[in-house]
Design an enzyme around this catalytic site. Structure first.
Site, PDB file in Angstrom:
ATOM      1  N   ARG A   1      27.783  41.618  -7.684  1.00 49.96           N
ATOM      2  CA  ARG A   1      27.987  41.472  -6.236  1.00 49.96           C
ATOM      3  C   ARG A   1      29.465  41.577  -5.846  1.00 49.96           C
ATOM      4  NH1 ARG A   1      23.617  42.508  -7.269  1.00 49.96           N
ATOM      5  NH2 ARG A   1      21.698  41.443  -6.675  1.00 49.96           N
TER       6      ARG A   1
ATOM      7  N   SER B   1      17.851  38.060  -0.574  1.00 50.99           N
ATOM      8  CA  SER B   1      18.263  36.901  -1.374  1.00 50.99           C
ATOM      9  C   SER B   1      19.487  36.266  -0.723  1.00 50.99           C
ATOM     10  CB  SER B   1      18.595  37.335  -2.806  1.00 50.99           C
ATOM     11  OG  SER B   1      17.448  37.849  -3.448  1.00 50.99           O
TER      12      SER B   1
ATOM     13  N   GLU C   1      25.176  34.705  -0.720  1.00 44.66           N
ATOM     14  CA  GLU C   1      25.318  36.158  -0.864  1.00 44.66           C
ATOM     15  C   GLU C   1      25.482  36.796   0.508  1.00 44.66           C
ATOM     16  OE1 GLU C   1      22.382  39.606  -2.464  1.00 44.66           O
ATOM     17  OE2 GLU C   1      22.965  38.082  -3.933  1.00 44.66           O
TER      18      GLU C   1
END
Length: 297
Positions: free
Chosen positions: A171, A221, A291
């Site tokens: 990420r 998510s 996230e």
């Protein structure tokens, strides 16, 4: 409020409600939302923004973002359906613009019998966002298939950065380290069988539909995967499956998803995230990192 930007460079929407754009269906108005005509228009818009020192943020498909309820006091540049060219540039290489959806790019690859992008078919974001966060799913990541990334540097000059210099990790990418803007990327893929690629798409889509709350507004998510754990399991083991807070809550189907259950506000969503983080930390001593990105006032 009017901004000193040439309105011939794109579509301009003043006081635009971001609830109409974000996948969470929350957020107050942006002072100005611009959809640039093309890459040249985007660069000119950015130069005019810099000259006037305006506050701005660039979004693609708006699938990994929460805009606060008071909105964004500046300019949102939205690239969805703009800079969305997808083309084949060699037998095994394709190029996609920053505003092209990962689904569109992966389907283009399939139509050309190129394998490697199957993991990206169900990721709802755009290429630009996918590069920024090194998007991944089902053991695939952008860094595994990208050959190079076309970027605007800090001076709004176009540069081409090879994959090995993009600092891709979980990420994360070079874009987050510097003031860079994604224009597009070249993918290096492999020859494959179109029917087999389609079967993989269908299998991944089936698995997503079974395990993810695709029928509810969310940003996918919500939390990054903590080292040594799975965010969804930690949340489930904390007794939060199906938890509801005002209009938001945790999905019954997948505990890693904070969802908009009933006309939630951005504050409802953010408060739910904070509650989950506190409960998980108190029970397991693990810090869940978001996230999803948050912008606005």
């Amino acid at each position: 409020m009017k901004f000193n930007i040439n309105e011939n460079l794109g579509d301009f929407f003043y006081d635009e409600p971001m609830t109409n754009h974000t996948s969470f269906c929350v957020g107050g108005p942006a002072k100005l939302l611009i959809k640039p005509k093309d890459e040249e228009s985007l660069i000119e818009i950015l130069k005019e923004i810099k000259e006037n020192n305006y506050n701005f943020y660039i979004l693609g498909n708006c699938t990994n973002i929460i805009v606060r309820d008071r909105g964004f006091d500046g300019i949102i540049i939205k690239l969805k359906n703009k800079l969305n060219e997808v083309k084949k540039i060699s037998d095994t290489e394709i190029y996609g613009g920053a505003g092209a959806s990962l689904k569109k790019i992966s389907e283009f690859a399939m139509e050309n019998s190129l394998t490697g992008l199957e993991f990206a078919h169900g990721i709802p974001g755009s290429l630009g966002g996918g590069v920024v966060m090194n998007a991944g799913a089902y053991d695939g990541e952008m860094k595994n298939v990208i050959k190079s990334v076309r970027l605007l540097d800090e001076n709004y000059e176009v540069i081409e950065v090879p994959c090995q210099d993009m600092n891709f990790s979980y990420r994360h990418s070079l874009v987050q380290e510097r003031d860079l803007i994604v224009l597009g990327a070249t993918f290096s893929l492999s020859q494959g069988n179109k029917d087999e690629i389609r079967e993989k798409y269908e299998e991944f889509d089936r698995r997503r539909a079974e395990k993810q709350p695709l029928d509810m507004p969310s940003a996918g998510s919500t939390f990054k995967r903590p080292t040594g754990y799975f965010a969804g399991k930690l949340i489930d083991d904390s007794g939060l499956r199906g938890f509801t807070h005002k209009g938001a809550g945790i999905s019954e189907k997948h505990c890693g998803f904070v969802v908009n259950k009933n006309k939630a506000t951005a504050s409802d969503v953010l408060e739910t995230i904070e509650i989950v983080q506190k409960v998980v930390h108190d029970k397991f001593g693990v810090n869940l990192e978001r996230e999803v990105k948050i912008i606005g006032d």
